[in-house]
Design a protein around this motif. Structure first.
Motif, PDB file in Angstrom:
ATOM      1  N   VAL A   8       1.345  -1.070   0.250  1.00 30.37           N
ATOM      2  CA  VAL A   8       0.321   0.144   0.176  1.00 30.37           C
ATOM      3  C   VAL A   8       0.616   1.376  -0.305  1.00 30.37           C
ATOM      4  CG1 VAL A   8      -1.618   1.186   1.172  1.00 30.37           C
ATOM      5  CG2 VAL A   8      -1.108  -1.093   1.104  1.00 30.37           C
ATOM      6  N   HIS A   9       0.809   2.140  -0.843  1.00 29.02           N
ATOM      7  CA  HIS A   9       2.117   2.866  -0.954  1.00 29.02           C
ATOM      8  C   HIS A   9       0.277   4.473  -1.141  1.00 29.02           C
ATOM      9  CE1 HIS A   9       5.212   5.503  -2.913  1.00 29.02           C
ATOM     10  NE2 HIS A   9       4.306   6.318  -3.856  1.00 29.02           N
ATOM     11  N   ILE A  10       1.191   5.949  -0.223  1.00 29.49           N
ATOM     12  CA  ILE A  10       0.425   6.846   0.345  1.00 29.49           C
ATOM     13  C   ILE A  10       0.580   8.004  -1.241  1.00 29.49           C
ATOM     14  CG2 ILE A  10       0.048   8.302   1.806  1.00 29.49           C
ATOM     15  CD1 ILE A  10      -1.206   4.848   2.132  1.00 29.49           C
ATOM     16  N   SER A  11       0.053   8.297  -2.454  1.00 29.75           N
ATOM     17  CA  SER A  11       0.374   9.666  -2.481  1.00 29.75           C
ATOM     18  C   SER A  11      -0.132  10.940  -2.570  1.00 29.75           C
ATOM     19  CB  SER A  11       0.096   8.832  -4.806  1.00 29.75           C
ATOM     20  OG  SER A  11       1.328  10.132  -5.538  1.00 29.75           O
ATOM     21  N   THR A  12      -0.522  11.736  -2.661  1.00 29.06           N
ATOM     22  CA  THR A  12      -0.504  13.125  -3.411  1.00 29.06           C
ATOM     23  C   THR A  12      -2.062  13.854  -3.945  1.00 29.06           C
ATOM     24  OG1 THR A  12       0.165  15.108  -1.851  1.00 29.06           O
ATOM     25  CG2 THR A  12       1.248  14.014  -3.769  1.00 29.06           C
ATOM     26  N   ASP A  13      -2.923  14.843  -3.960  1.00 30.32           N
ATOM     27  CA  ASP A  13      -3.114  15.918  -4.536  1.00 30.32           C
ATOM     28  C   ASP A  13      -2.494  15.948  -5.626  1.00 30.32           C
ATOM     29  OD1 ASP A  13      -3.004  16.347  -1.808  1.00 30.32           O
ATOM     30  OD2 ASP A  13      -4.453  18.052  -2.462  1.00 30.32           O
ATOM     31  N   PHE A  14      -1.171  16.873  -4.824  1.00 31.67           N
ATOM     32  CA  PHE A  14      -0.206  17.714  -5.661  1.00 31.67           C
ATOM     33  C   PHE A  14       0.034  16.832  -6.837  1.00 31.67           C
ATOM     34  CE2 PHE A  14       1.100  20.935  -1.882  1.00 31.67           C
ATOM     35  CZ  PHE A  14       0.063  20.986  -2.457  1.00 31.67           C
ATOM     36  N   VAL A  15      -0.209  15.783  -7.628  1.00 26.03           N
ATOM     37  CA  VAL A  15      -0.217  15.126  -9.103  1.00 26.03           C
ATOM     38  C   VAL A  15      -1.111  16.094  -9.523  1.00 26.03           C
ATOM     39  CG1 VAL A  15       1.193  13.375  -7.542  1.00 26.03           C
ATOM     40  CG2 VAL A  15      -1.485  13.593  -8.702  1.00 26.03           C
ATOM     41  N   PHE A  16      -1.483  16.502  -9.063  1.00 20.98           N
ATOM     42  CA  PHE A  16      -2.849  17.238  -9.812  1.00 20.98           C
ATOM     43  C   PHE A  16      -2.556  18.601  -9.923  1.00 20.98           C
ATOM     44  CE2 PHE A  16      -4.890  13.859  -8.388  1.00 20.98           C
ATOM     45  CZ  PHE A  16      -4.833  13.253  -9.926  1.00 20.98           C
ATOM     46  N   ASP A  17      -2.654  19.881 -11.369  1.00 14.69           N
ATOM     47  CA  ASP A  17      -2.325  20.908 -11.366  1.00 14.69           C
ATOM     48  C   ASP A  17      -3.408  22.013 -10.787  1.00 14.69           C
ATOM     49  OD1 ASP A  17      -4.011  20.822 -12.748  1.00 14.69           O
ATOM     50  OD2 ASP A  17      -2.980  20.848 -15.080  1.00 14.69           O
ATOM     51  N   GLY A  18      -4.380  21.277 -10.524  1.00 11.24           N
ATOM     52  CA  GLY A  18      -5.109  22.583  -9.634  1.00 11.24           C
ATOM     53  C   GLY A  18      -6.629  23.050 -10.589  1.00 11.24           C
ATOM     54  N   THR A  19      -6.378  22.795 -11.938  1.00 11.96           N
ATOM     55  CA  THR A  19      -7.195  23.997 -13.347  1.00 11.96           C
ATOM     56  C   THR A  19      -8.097  23.603 -12.960  1.00 11.96           C
ATOM     57  OG1 THR A  19      -6.199  23.018 -14.992  1.00 11.96           O
ATOM     58  CG2 THR A  19      -4.893  24.694 -13.847  1.00 11.96           C
ATOM     59  N   SER A  20      -8.786  22.133 -11.987  1.00 12.15           N
ATOM     60  CA  SER A  20      -9.689  21.247 -12.771  1.00 12.15           C
ATOM     61  C   SER A  20     -11.129  22.068 -11.866  1.00 12.15           C
ATOM     62  CB  SER A  20      -9.903  19.998 -12.491  1.00 12.15           C
ATOM     63  OG  SER A  20     -11.248  19.965 -12.465  1.00 12.15           O
ATOM     64  N   GLY A  21     -12.248  22.295 -12.303  1.00 13.48           N
ATOM     65  CA  GLY A  21     -13.196  22.998 -11.613  1.00 13.48           C
ATOM     66  C   GLY A  21     -14.049  21.793 -10.585  1.00 13.48           C
ATOM     67  N   THR A  22     -13.869  20.320 -11.127  1.00 11.23           N
ATOM     68  CA  THR A  22     -14.278  19.645 -10.567  1.00 11.23           C
ATOM     69  C   THR A  22     -13.728  18.559  -9.722  1.00 11.23           C
ATOM     70  OG1 THR A  22     -14.762  18.265 -12.398  1.00 11.23           O
ATOM     71  CG2 THR A  22     -16.199  19.663 -12.180  1.00 11.23           C
ATOM     72  N   PRO A  23     -14.274  17.471  -8.970  1.00 17.34           N
ATOM     73  CA  PRO A  23     -13.061  16.765  -7.981  1.00 17.34           C
ATOM     74  C   PRO A  23     -12.194  15.959  -8.910  1.00 17.34           C
ATOM     75  CG  PRO A  23     -15.028  17.066  -6.901  1.00 17.34           C
ATOM     76  CD  PRO A  23     -15.414  17.697  -8.445  1.00 17.34           C
ATOM     77  N   TYR A  24     -11.254  15.426  -8.746  1.00 17.14           N
ATOM     78  CA  TYR A  24     -10.323  14.891  -9.820  1.00 17.14           C
ATOM     79  C   TYR A  24     -10.884  13.814  -9.089  1.00 17.14           C
ATOM     80  CZ  TYR A  24      -7.164  18.491 -10.646  1.00 17.14           C
ATOM     81  OH  TYR A  24      -6.933  19.835 -11.529  1.00 17.14           O
ATOM     82  N   LEU A  25     -10.728  12.697 -10.695  1.00 16.62           N
ATOM     83  CA  LEU A  25     -11.185  11.415 -10.437  1.00 16.62           C
ATOM     84  C   LEU A  25      -9.490  10.555 -10.416  1.00 16.62           C
ATOM     85  CD1 LEU A  25     -13.506  10.894 -13.302  1.00 16.62           C
ATOM     86  CD2 LEU A  25     -13.813  10.767 -10.849  1.00 16.62           C
TER      87      LEU A  25
END
Ligand SMILES: NC(=O)c1ccc[n+]([C@@H]2O[C@H](COP(=O)([O-])OP(=O)(O)OC[C@H]3O[C@@H](n4cnc5c(N)ncnc54)[C@H](OP(=O)(O)O)[C@@H]3O)[C@@H](O)[C@H]2O)c1
Length: 296
Positions: free
Chosen positions: A96-113
Motif C-alpha cells: 500500500v503506497h501513499i500518494s498526493t493531490d499534488f500530482v494534479f495542477d489544480g486547474t479542474s473545476g470538478t473533483p479529480y477522479l
C-alpha cells in the motif's frame, strides 16, 4: 499477519500503529531503522520480516524545501518507493503506497477522479507522481492511495501551526483561494487497513468528506479550538490571496479528490472534515491540560 510500516514517527505511521487491528503483528520502522533509499536494507528487511503487507508511509514531505532539494525528494519519493515495490513484488507482500493531490495542477473545476490526468506543478508533486509510476511498474498489484491536507494530533501540520500562531499573535492571515479537503490521519489509517483487509488493488482517492479553503480550515480551527479548550482565547482569521503569500512551491488552487469509487470498493466513507477536526482538537486540549497539570 505481519505488516511492515515505513516512515514510523510520521503522522500516518503513528495512526497506523495506534489503530492496528487485532491479529496484526505490526512492525513500524523509522528512517533510522529502515532508510527506504537503501535498496539492500529494504530487501534485507523484507526477507527478514516476510511481511504479508507493507504500507509505505515514508516520504519526503517538505513541499517548499523540495524546490531546491530536488534530488533528495526524488530519491525518497521515487527511488525509495520503487525499492519497496520491487522487494514487495519479489516476496509476495501486499504493498500500500501513499500518494498526493499534488500530482494534479489544480486547474479542474470538478473533483479529480483516480483516472484524471496528473500534471504536477511542484517538485514534490513530480517526485510523488514518479514514485506512483515506479510502484505501478514494479508491483502491479500494489494499492496506491492519494490523499490530501493530512493532519493529526501529533506531528508537523497545519492545525498545529495555526494553533501556535493563534496563541502567539491572536490573529492569522490565511489563503482563501486554494480549495481542498482536510484529512485526518486516523481516517486515512482506517482506509489503509481496509485496503489491506480487502486486498484491494489499483488507484484510490481518500480524504475526509467536504471541501474547504485553507481560510475555512483555519476558521474552523479557531472556532473549534475555543469550543474544545485547545485555544484559551479567541483568534481572528483574515482571508488573503495566494499572491499575497508567495512560497517557493506552487500549489494546486483546486485539489478536491473524487472519492466515490474508493468509498464503493472499500465500503468505507470518510466523515465530513469538521468532525475528525473536533476530535483532534479535543485530544490536543486534553494533552495541554495534562501537560499543565504535570508541570504545575
Ligand atoms: N501531510 C500531508 O498533508 C500529505 C498530503 C498528501 C499526501 N501525503 C502523503 O501521505 C504520506 C504520509 O504523510 P505524513 O503526513 O504521515 O508524512 P510525515 O509526517 O512527514 O511522515 C513521513 C515520514 O517519512 C520519514 N522518512 C523520510 N525519508 C525517509 C526515508 N528515506 N526512509 C524512511 N523514512 C523516511 C520521515 O522521517 P523524518 O521526519 O525523520 O524525515 C517521516 O517520519 C506520504 O506519502 C505523503 O506524501 C501527505
Amino acid at each position: 499477519m505481519t505488516v511492515l510500516v515505513t516512515g514510523a514517527g510520521g503522522q500516518l505511521a503513528n495512526e497506523l500503529v495506534r489503530t492496528a487491528p487485532k491479529g496484526v503483528d505490526l512492525v513500524a520502522l523509522s528512517e533510522r531503522e529502515l532508510d527506504i533509499t537503501d535498496p539492500d536494507a529494504v530487501e534485507r528487511t523484507v526477507l527478514r520480516l516476510r511481511p504479508e503487507a507493507i504500507v509505505n508511509a515514508a516520504a519526503y514531505t517538505a513541499v517548499d524545501k523540495a524546490e531546491s532539494d530536488v534530488d533528495a525528494a526524488f530519491l525518497v519519493n521515487r527511488d525509495g518507493a520503487r525499492s519497496l515495490a520491487e522487494s514487495a513484488h519479489r516476496h509476495g507482500a501486499w504493498l500500500v503506497h501513499i500518494s498526493t493531490d499534488f500530482v494534479f495542477d489544480g486547474t479542474s473545476g470538478t473533483p479529480y477522479l483516480p483516472e484524471s490526468m496528473p500534471h504536477p506543478v511542484s517538485v514534490y508533486g513530480a517526485s510523488k507522481l514518479a514514485g506512483d509510476m515506479a510502484v505501478r511498474h514494479a508491483c502491479p498489484s500494489a494499492a496506491i492511495i492519494r490523499t490530501a491536507w493530512v493532519y493529526a494530533s501529533e506531528g508537523k501540520n497545519f492545525v498545529h501551526t495555526m494553533l501556535r500562531l493563534m496563541r502567539e499573535r491572536g490573529s492569522v492571515r490565511v489563503v482563501a483561494d486554494q480549495v481542498g479537503s482536510p484529512t485526518n490521519a486516523r481516517g486515512l489509517a482506517a482506509c489503509c487497513w481496509r485496503v489491506i483487509e480487502r486486498k484491494a488493488t489499483g488507484l484510490f482517492h481518500w480524504t475526509d468528506a467536504g471541501v474547504a479553503s485553507w481560510y475555512d480550515f483555519a476558521m474552523a480551527i479557531a472556532e473549534l479550538g475555543m469550543a474544545t479548550g485547545a485555544l484559551s482565547r479567541p483568534a481572528t482569521v483574515e482571508p488573503i490571496r495566494t499572491a499575497d503569500y508567495p512560497t517557493p512551491a506552487r500549489r494546486p488552487a483546486y485539489s478536491v479528490l473524487d472519492k466515490t469509487s474508493t468509498w464503493q470498493v472499500l465500503g468505507l466513507a470518510g466523515e465530513h472534515w469538521r468532525e475528525p477536526l473536533r476530535r483532534t482538537l479535543e485530544e490536543i486540549a486534553k494533552d495541554l491540560c495534562h501537560g499543565e497539570c504535570v508541570h504545575g
